[in-house]
Design an enzyme around this catalytic site. Structure first.
Site, short mmCIF file in Angstrom:
data_model
loop_
_atom_site.label_atom_id
_atom_site.label_comp_id
_atom_site.label_asym_id
_atom_site.label_seq_id
_atom_site.Cartn_x
_atom_site.Cartn_y
_atom_site.Cartn_z
CG HIS A 43 99.98 -95.88 -41.00
ND1 HIS A 43 100.80 -95.92 -42.10
CD2 HIS A 43 100.73 -95.36 -40.00
CE1 HIS A 43 102.01 -95.46 -41.78
NE2 HIS A 43 101.99 -95.11 -40.50
CG HIS A 72 102.90 -83.77 -39.17
ND1 HIS A 72 102.96 -82.47 -39.64
CD2 HIS A 72 101.57 -84.04 -38.99
CE1 HIS A 72 101.73 -81.97 -39.75
NE2 HIS A 72 100.87 -82.91 -39.36
CG ASN A 107 104.04 -96.81 -36.50
OD1 ASN A 107 103.62 -97.78 -35.89
ND2 ASN A 107 104.17 -96.78 -37.82
CG HIS A 123 104.72 -80.07 -36.83
ND1 HIS A 123 105.18 -80.95 -37.78
CD2 HIS A 123 105.57 -80.19 -35.77
CE1 HIS A 123 106.25 -81.56 -37.33
NE2 HIS A 123 106.51 -81.12 -36.10
CG HIS A 144 101.49 -90.32 -39.80
ND1 HIS A 144 102.65 -89.79 -39.26
CD2 HIS A 144 101.78 -91.59 -40.15
CE1 HIS A 144 103.60 -90.71 -39.30
NE2 HIS A 144 103.09 -91.82 -39.82
CB CYS A 152 104.42 -79.05 -42.26
SG CYS A 152 104.00 -79.19 -40.51
CB CYS A 201 107.39 -81.15 -40.88
SG CYS A 201 106.15 -82.44 -40.82
P1 5GP Z 1 105.45 -93.88 -39.91
O1 5GP Z 1 106.47 -94.98 -39.96
O2 5GP Z 1 106.07 -92.58 -39.50
O3 5GP Z 1 104.25 -94.25 -39.10
O4 5GP Z 1 104.90 -93.76 -41.39
C1 5GP Z 1 105.29 -92.80 -42.30
C2 5GP Z 1 104.62 -93.14 -43.60
O5 5GP Z 1 104.69 -92.02 -44.46
C3 5GP Z 1 105.28 -94.30 -44.36
O6 5GP Z 1 104.31 -95.33 -44.55
C4 5GP Z 1 105.74 -93.67 -45.66
O7 5GP Z 1 105.58 -94.53 -46.77
C5 5GP Z 1 104.87 -92.44 -45.77
N1 5GP Z 1 105.50 -91.33 -46.46
C6 5GP Z 1 106.74 -90.83 -46.24
N2 5GP Z 1 106.97 -89.77 -47.04
C7 5GP Z 1 105.85 -89.58 -47.77
C8 5GP Z 1 105.49 -88.64 -48.77
O8 5GP Z 1 106.24 -87.75 -49.17
N3 5GP Z 1 104.24 -88.76 -49.32
C9 5GP Z 1 103.37 -89.72 -48.91
N4 5GP Z 1 102.17 -89.75 -49.50
N5 5GP Z 1 103.67 -90.64 -47.97
C10 5GP Z 1 104.91 -90.57 -47.40
ZN ZN Z 2 104.57 -81.28 -39.70
#
Ligand code: 5GP
Ligand code: ZN
Length: 117
Positions: free
Chosen positions: A106, A102, A91, A51, A104, A12, A9
């Site tokens: 925003h 994982h 999301n 995780h 999160h 992670c 992940c």
């Molecule tokens: P999700 O669509 O899953 O809610 O959002 C995932 C978010 O993680 C996206 O906004 C994407 O730009 C961000 N993201 C993906 N990979 C990385 C990474 O390696 N580092 C950072 N800082 N953000 C990431």
């Molecule tokens: Zn994870």
């Protein structure tokens, strides 16, 4: 580190320091870093160290953690320069637009236009 981790992940790996991030906050339960593809002038990700895939797989044992994530948002937004409010988005699952599985949150703020929120 507390709780489960998934060696495949990406978040992670950020939590464990295997991958770099622009870390803005850390405590025993959470880390916060800048989104790599910001959709607004301020775009942070609040990430539990454990995780947990999403709210779909979260359980009652995560109640305090979920509250902590939400209540941290105003402080983080303010520290990053948000003066008139912010948005939080979580999301969940492919149907909810989740790309990193994982949990999160925003935290999005700053002058518009924003790209996608
Ligand atoms: P999700 O669509 O899953 O809610 O959002 C995932 C978010 O993680 C996206 O906004 C994407 O730009 C961000 N993201 C993906 N990979 C990385 C990474 O390696 N580092 C950072 N800082 N953000 C990431
Ligand atoms: Zn994870």
């Amino acid at each position: 580190m507390r709780g489960r981790m998934d060696p495949n992940c990406i978040f992670c790996k950020i939590v464990s320091g295997q991958l770099p991030s622009k870390k803005l906050y850390e405590d025993d339960d959470l880390i916060v870093f800048n989104d790599i593809h910001p959709k607004a002038p301020i775009h942070l990700l609040v990430v539990p160290k454990e995780h947990i895939e999403s709210l779909i797989t979260a359980g009652p044992q995560h109640q305090a953690l979920a509250g902590k994530m939400l209540l941290l948002a105003p402080r983080l937004a303010r520290e990053q320069g948000a003066t008139d409010g912010f948005r939080v988005v979580i999301n969940n699952g492919p149907g909810g637009g989740q790309e990193v599985f994982h949990l999160h949150m925003h935290v999005v703020a700053g002058p518009r236009p924003w790209k996608g929120f």
